[in-house]
Design a protein around this motif. Structure first.
Motif, PDB file in Angstrom:
ATOM      1  N   GLU A 176      74.587 -10.066 -38.022  1.00 44.91           N
ATOM      2  CA  GLU A 176      74.899  -9.242 -36.867  1.00 44.91           C
ATOM      3  C   GLU A 176      76.090  -8.355 -37.223  1.00 44.91           C
ATOM      4  O   GLU A 176      77.003  -8.792 -37.918  1.00 44.91           O
ATOM      5  N   LYS A 177      76.027  -7.133 -36.781  1.00 41.78           N
ATOM      6  CA  LYS A 177      77.148  -6.227 -37.076  1.00 41.78           C
ATOM      7  C   LYS A 177      77.845  -5.819 -35.783  1.00 41.78           C
ATOM      8  O   LYS A 177      77.188  -5.671 -34.738  1.00 41.78           O
ATOM      9  N   ILE A 178      79.143  -5.617 -35.896  1.00 41.02           N
ATOM     10  CA  ILE A 178      79.884  -5.056 -34.771  1.00 41.02           C
ATOM     11  C   ILE A 178      79.979  -3.558 -35.017  1.00 41.02           C
ATOM     12  O   ILE A 178      80.543  -3.113 -36.018  1.00 41.02           O
ATOM     13  N   LEU A 179      79.362  -2.797 -34.134  1.00 38.88           N
ATOM     14  CA  LEU A 179      79.363  -1.346 -34.306  1.00 38.88           C
ATOM     15  C   LEU A 179      80.378  -0.707 -33.359  1.00 38.88           C
ATOM     16  O   LEU A 179      80.257  -0.845 -32.137  1.00 38.88           O
ATOM     17  N   PRO A 180      81.369  -0.015 -33.889  1.00 44.45           N
ATOM     18  CA  PRO A 180      82.283   0.723 -33.029  1.00 44.45           C
ATOM     19  C   PRO A 180      81.506   1.848 -32.341  1.00 44.45           C
ATOM     20  O   PRO A 180      80.623   2.456 -32.949  1.00 44.45           O
ATOM     21  N   VAL A 181      81.849   2.068 -31.094  1.00 48.32           N
ATOM     22  CA  VAL A 181      81.200   3.156 -30.363  1.00 48.32           C
ATOM     23  C   VAL A 181      82.237   4.234 -30.097  1.00 48.32           C
ATOM     24  O   VAL A 181      83.267   3.981 -29.484  1.00 48.32           O
TER      25      VAL A 181
ATOM     26  N   LEU B  17      73.379  11.553 -29.509  1.00 43.04           N
ATOM     27  CA  LEU B  17      73.784  10.177 -29.811  1.00 43.04           C
ATOM     28  C   LEU B  17      73.506   9.927 -31.292  1.00 43.04           C
ATOM     29  O   LEU B  17      72.355   9.950 -31.727  1.00 43.04           O
ATOM     30  N   ILE B  18      74.569   9.759 -32.053  1.00 41.19           N
ATOM     31  CA  ILE B  18      74.417   9.601 -33.497  1.00 41.19           C
ATOM     32  C   ILE B  18      74.582   8.135 -33.862  1.00 41.19           C
ATOM     33  O   ILE B  18      75.559   7.499 -33.470  1.00 41.19           O
ATOM     34  N   VAL B  19      73.582   7.601 -34.558  1.00 39.90           N
ATOM     35  CA  VAL B  19      73.668   6.209 -35.003  1.00 39.90           C
ATOM     36  C   VAL B  19      73.672   6.189 -36.525  1.00 39.90           C
ATOM     37  O   VAL B  19      72.767   6.717 -37.163  1.00 39.90           O
ATOM     38  N   VAL B  20      74.735   5.645 -37.103  1.00 39.24           N
ATOM     39  CA  VAL B  20      74.746   5.441 -38.554  1.00 39.24           C
ATOM     40  C   VAL B  20      74.474   3.964 -38.753  1.00 39.24           C
ATOM     41  O   VAL B  20      75.260   3.121 -38.329  1.00 39.24           O
ATOM     42  N   LYS B  21      73.353   3.688 -39.371  1.00 39.26           N
ATOM     43  CA  LYS B  21      72.853   2.313 -39.478  1.00 39.26           C
ATOM     44  C   LYS B  21      73.926   1.334 -39.952  1.00 39.26           C
ATOM     45  O   LYS B  21      74.576   1.548 -40.964  1.00 39.26           O
ATOM     46  N   ASP B  22      74.095   0.272 -39.205  1.00 41.01           N
ATOM     47  CA  ASP B  22      75.017  -0.824 -39.530  1.00 41.01           C
ATOM     48  C   ASP B  22      76.482  -0.386 -39.595  1.00 41.01           C
ATOM     49  O   ASP B  22      77.328  -1.127 -40.074  1.00 41.01           O
ATOM     50  N   ARG B  23      76.793   0.826 -39.128  1.00 42.37           N
ATOM     51  CA  ARG B  23      78.177   1.280 -39.271  1.00 42.37           C
ATOM     52  C   ARG B  23      78.832   1.690 -37.957  1.00 42.37           C
ATOM     53  O   ARG B  23      79.829   1.139 -37.554  1.00 42.37           O
ATOM     54  N   ILE B  24      78.272   2.695 -37.317  1.00 43.58           N
ATOM     55  CA  ILE B  24      78.998   3.305 -36.201  1.00 43.58           C
ATOM     56  C   ILE B  24      78.037   4.050 -35.277  1.00 43.58           C
ATOM     57  O   ILE B  24      76.931   4.439 -35.696  1.00 43.58           O
ATOM     58  N   VAL B  25      78.477   4.227 -34.048  1.00 42.44           N
ATOM     59  CA  VAL B  25      77.714   5.021 -33.084  1.00 42.44           C
ATOM     60  C   VAL B  25      78.659   6.083 -32.527  1.00 42.44           C
ATOM     61  O   VAL B  25      79.806   5.779 -32.222  1.00 42.44           O
ATOM     62  N   ASN B  26      78.177   7.312 -32.420  1.00 45.01           N
ATOM     63  CA  ASN B  26      79.011   8.363 -31.840  1.00 45.01           C
ATOM     64  C   ASN B  26      78.230   9.099 -30.753  1.00 45.01           C
ATOM     65  O   ASN B  26      77.130   9.592 -30.992  1.00 45.01           O
ATOM     66  N   LEU B  27      78.815   9.095 -29.552  1.00 45.26           N
ATOM     67  CA  LEU B  27      78.187   9.797 -28.432  1.00 45.26           C
ATOM     68  C   LEU B  27      78.900  11.134 -28.248  1.00 45.26           C
ATOM     69  O   LEU B  27      80.125  11.164 -28.124  1.00 45.26           O
TER      70      LEU B  27
END
Length: 859
Positions: free
Chosen positions: A798-803, A846-856
């Motif tokens: 499980e990864k913790i993704l910063p938003v 909504l940008i999702v970088v797999k296993d790394r980060i999410v940017n809205l």
RNA sequence: GGGGACGUGGCGGAACCGGUAGACGCAGCGGACUUAAAAUCCGCUUUCCGAACAGGAAGUGUGGGUUCGACCCCCACCGUCCCCACCA
């Protein structure tokens, strides 16, 4: 619980390694070879922490590669010729051979105490006749090929020590040892034709992909290939004897030929010398040039001086145009042709010279935006881009096109030739020293310079040389010097010069694979070379490392080596520095005599004896003069070798300097004890059937992640990062102690400990053996394979993704590793915290970088 | 003069390929143990606002730029260090 005692543990394991011969390269092995080598030391007699760091790095690498299944060759030798032995002989009357042998014995003991995985069966010293005799044999081959020759050249001469000095031994124009002003002297010396290989040495750099760019660049600049034109200026009147073809100059700026206002030749130029014979003023001028200092400061402030010879030459592109010929101090005999044409408008040196002597300044390159009618050079020459003007057939061309056109015209006229010139000079290898490898040549009145027949090798150094007087004792030892000529039998004399010690180190790496072979380079060299990983100081970037590359090629052409490059991989390590301490009165105080007191965040230093306050200085390279030297032996007495090794590798990246601090070693010492405590408290492995303990799973994950990280760090020489990861793993172990642990955790701990012992082994081999034995591991950990990691365990599930919202971190969500973009999108938008923040705003993207980060991105 | 490298907390440094800046260590602060100290152990520790382990702002030498997003890429500047150097 037994406290870890390095004094007891370390010697025991060194004995065990020796007993099991684990450090020997195996000639019968089918495993892939790995040749690990560190620059061999000069046997000064005392090991320095800098040595310890250098060899610790090499050792970590060698042990790591061995654990990864390579058949590792990791030898050690001694760069044993050189001036310190002569100084000791001169000052104390000792025999340099005995003095050196004593130093080697002392340093060998110290190196062995470092616990280095070295194959000592291959040890040799360059002062062994078995080594230098074979070097003489190699030299004879190079001589026969024409790669060695004698030439009269201007050299740095120390009038007190009565010897030639290498450029690097001249400091601010003075001999580094005598402090006497160095003289420029003409002397016949032996040279090796390294310039024959200039192109190959330069072009070969591109293939050295495991060398630091910095070193490659330094070599590139040192070789200094420039392309230009060699061009003859014919004399307007009758030509001086031998100069019917004119004066040949070299230029990289043939595009500026129409801006020429004079021709200048070096004071050492043959034409200048010829003129001096019939012209007292010229002779006086040349003599004056020779007395000038060679130091940086002297050159910087030196005025451009000249002497007008009265001779006139004709401009190559305009037969009606005549130019004066000057002798000038700023023209160097040993670069290009020793003569230049001066174009003051576009060369700063030429401009200064022209201004001083009132020579014309004619602009021929027009800078962009300047007007041809108004552009004038005043105090600064224009060396930038532009368009050619005032230049006949070159007018209107840009610089590059004009160069090509000028070269083509000169070649068509038969006056010159486009050519490459190198900054690199042939390697002068003669030294007027008594403690070096004798050059195997004999001077005969009738036969000239005759090679010593191979059967007479080695030409041994005589014993009992007298070093008490300055100069070369070999030249004074008549019973050694006087021999019959090997060709005609008439009385003759041995060459009394010895080789530069850089010759000794230019091929030693090729001797280790067959250290006892009859031939200088035995057949095993073909299997082991090139060295897979070479480690040493950056100070050899252009000396030793260039000479070794040259020698490898020269011996390859002789059929003695099978490779072009000696060192496939190179790593240049940083130095070990230390703070300096001095009294108010200025004397330097050694660290051992200093007490450091911390008052809040400030540190103060006091002298232990007397308690007077000291001034703390910046960390500097350890040196005797500043008394900031720390001896590895003293540290090892307190903290053990393992902690010492750990510290010098952990505090800074290896290519950078590391500052030695007591606090730092204490930190490493703490780690050693913490590691040992975990092993010491571990009960025998339990049966883990059933029970899914989350603590056990977490520990296993950390363990496998650590194995992965340490492996990758060691592959790329990031020792400091590897140690940091080990620290983390040990922290995890401490957080999940054996006391009160369930069977699953006990088993997980056992797995962790088995990995930890092997991960630590390259850094702290003694500790690792002790731990391995405590665990009941099979054999020696020094011979154990590197631990594998489980990919699934090394990755979190499980990864913790910063938003981020508009690039600012506003929260985080948990998502399964590898979750698809759609899945992550759902998780994010379902998150109440995020949803609250998105009230009243539209999400544009909504940008999702797999296993790394999410940017809205909101609109 | 030419060439190159590097600027991240109090310090050494970490950050994979442009994706949570400050991992890990040192120093410091607080606590436990101790008669006490050392050692050891636990916790805190980029800065600022805030009572807050609420929340927020700033932040990788400086100023710009590219990008959803910059320690990382581009431009200019400042600083430090290294190498070479009258090399035509």
């Amino acid at each position: 619980m037994a406290r870890y005692d390095p004094k007891l543990v370390e010697p025991r394991w060194r004995a065990a390694w020796a007993e099991a011969s684990v450090d020997r390269a195996d000639p019968a092995s089918h495993a892939p070879k790995y040749y690990a080598l560190e620059m061999f030391p000069y046997p000064s007699g005392k090991l320095h922490v800098g040595h310890a760091r250098n060899y610790a790095m090499g050792d970590v690498n060698a042990r790591f590669r061995r654990a990864r299944g390579f058949n590792v060759l990791h030898p050690m030798g001694w760069d044993a010729f050189g001036l310190p032995a002569e100084n000791a002989a001169a000052e104390r009357g000792v025999d340099p051979a005995e003095w050196t042998a004593g130093n080697i014995a002392a340093m060998r003991d110290e190196l062995k105490r470092l616990g280095l995985a070295i194959d000592w069966s291959r040890e040799f010293a360059t002062c062994d006749a078995e080594y230098y005799g074979r070097q003489q044999a190699l030299f004879l081959k190079l001589w026969a090929r024409g790669l060695a020759y004698r030439k009269e050249g201007v050299v740095n001469w120390d009038p007190v020590d009565m010897t030639v000095l290498a450029n690097e031994q001249v400091i601010d124009g003075r001999g580094w040892r005598s402090d006497a002003p160095v003289e420029r002297k003409k002397l016949t010396q032996w040279f090796l034709r390294i310039t024959d290989y200039a192109d190959e040495l330069l072009d070969g750099l591109a293939a050295l992909d495991r060398w630091p760019d910095k070193v490659k660049l330094m070599q590139e600049n040192w070789i200094g290939r420039s392309r230009g034109l060699e061009l003859s200026f014919t004399f307007a009147g009758p030509a001086p004897t031998g100069f019917a073809g004119g004066v040949k100059v070299y230029t990289t700026r043939p595009d500026t030929l129409y801006g020429a206002s004079f021709v200048a030749i070096a004071p050492d130029h043959p034409l200048a010398e010829q003129l001096a014979a019939g012209d007292a003023a010229a002779a006086a001028f040349i003599a004056r040039c020779r007395t000038g200092g060679t130091s940086e400061a002297a050159i910087e402030s030196a005025e451009k001086l000249g002497h007008d010879t009265g001779l006139r030459v004709v401009h190559p592109f305009d037969s009606k145009w005549q130019l004066p010929v000057w002798i000038s101090n700023f023209v160097l005999m040993d670069y290009g042709t020793g003569a230049i044409f001066g174009c003051p408008a576009h060369d700063q040196r030429d401009l200064e010279f022209a201004r001083r002597y009132g020579l014309p300044v004619k602009e021929v390159v027009l800078p962009p935006g300047e007007d041809a009618a108004s552009f004038h050079v005043k105090l600064e020459a224009w060396t930038g881009p532009g368009r050619i003007f005032n230049s006949g057939f070159l007018d209107g061309l840009d610089i590059e096109a004009a160069k090509a056109a000028a070269i083509a015209r000169a070649e068509a006229d038969g006056r010159g030739q486009g050519t490459a010139v190198y900054r690199l000079r042939d390697w002068g290898v003669s030294r007027q020293r008594g403690w070096g490898c004798p050059i195997p040549a004999i001077h005969c009145q009738a036969c000239g310079v005759v090679p010593v027949p191979e059967a007479d090798l080695p030409v041994r150094l005589p014993s009992g040389l007298d070093f008490s007087k300055p100069g070369n004792p070999l030249a004074r030892d008549l019973s050694w010097k006087q021999v019959p000529c090997p060709r005609c039998g008439a009385p003759a004399e041995r060459e009394t010069d010895t080789f530069d010690t850089f010759v000794d180190s230019a091929w030693y790496f090729a001797r280790f694979p067959d250290a006892h072979a009859e031939a200088p380079i035995g057949p095993a060299a073909g299997e082991w070379l090139p060295v897979d990983q070479y480690i040493g100081g950056i100070e050899h970037a252009v000396l030793h490392l260039l000479y070794a590359r040259f020698m490898t090629r020269a011996l390859r052409d002789e059929g003695l080596m099978a490779v072009d490059e000696p060192f496939a991989g190179l790593f240049t390590q940083g130095m070990v520095t230390h703070e300096t301490y001095r009294r108010q009165s200025g004397e330097w105080i050694e660290p051992a005599a200093v007490r450091i007191a911390t008052e809040g965040a400030t540190r103060r230093a006091y002298e232990i004896a007397g308690g007077q306050p000291l001034v703390i200085g910046e960390p500097e390279k350890m040196s005797k003069s500043k008394r900031n030297v720390v001896a590895p032996a003293d540290i090892a007495d307190t903290y053990g070798i393992d902690a010492t090794r750990l510290f010098v590798l952990s505090d800074s990246p290896p290519e950078r300097d590391v500052q030695w601090t007591t606090a730092g070693v204490e930190g490493a010492w703490r780690l050693v004890n913490r590691i040992w405590a975990e092993f010491d408290s571990q009960p025998p492995a339990a049966d883990a059937s059933g029970a899914q303990d989350p603590a056990a799973v977490a520990l296993r994950r950390t363990t496998h992640r650590t194995i992965k990280a340490v492996t990758e760090a060691l592959e790329t020489f990031r020792f400091n990062s590897a140690v940091a990861r080990i620290h983390e793993l040990v922290g995890q172990l401490r957080a999940a102690p054996a006391a009160g642990a369930g069977p699953a955790l006990i088993t997980a701990r056992a797995e962790t400990l088995a990995a930890l012992a092997r991960l630590v082994a390259p850094f702290s081999p003694h500790l690792a053996e002790e731990c391995w034995a405590r665990l009941g591991g099979e054999g020696l950990v020094a011979a154990a394979p590197w631990p594998d990691y489980d990919r699934a365990l090394a990755e979190d599930d499980e990864k913790i993704l910063p938003v981020q919202i508009d690039g600012k971190r506003r929260g985080e969500v948990r998502a399964p590793t590898g979750a698809s973009e759609e899945r992550v999108r759902e998780i994010v938008l379902a998150d109440p915290d995020i949803a609250r923040r998105l009230e009243g705003v539209t999400v544009r993207k909504l940008i999702v970088v797999k296993d790394r980060i999410v940017n809205l991105v909101t609109g």
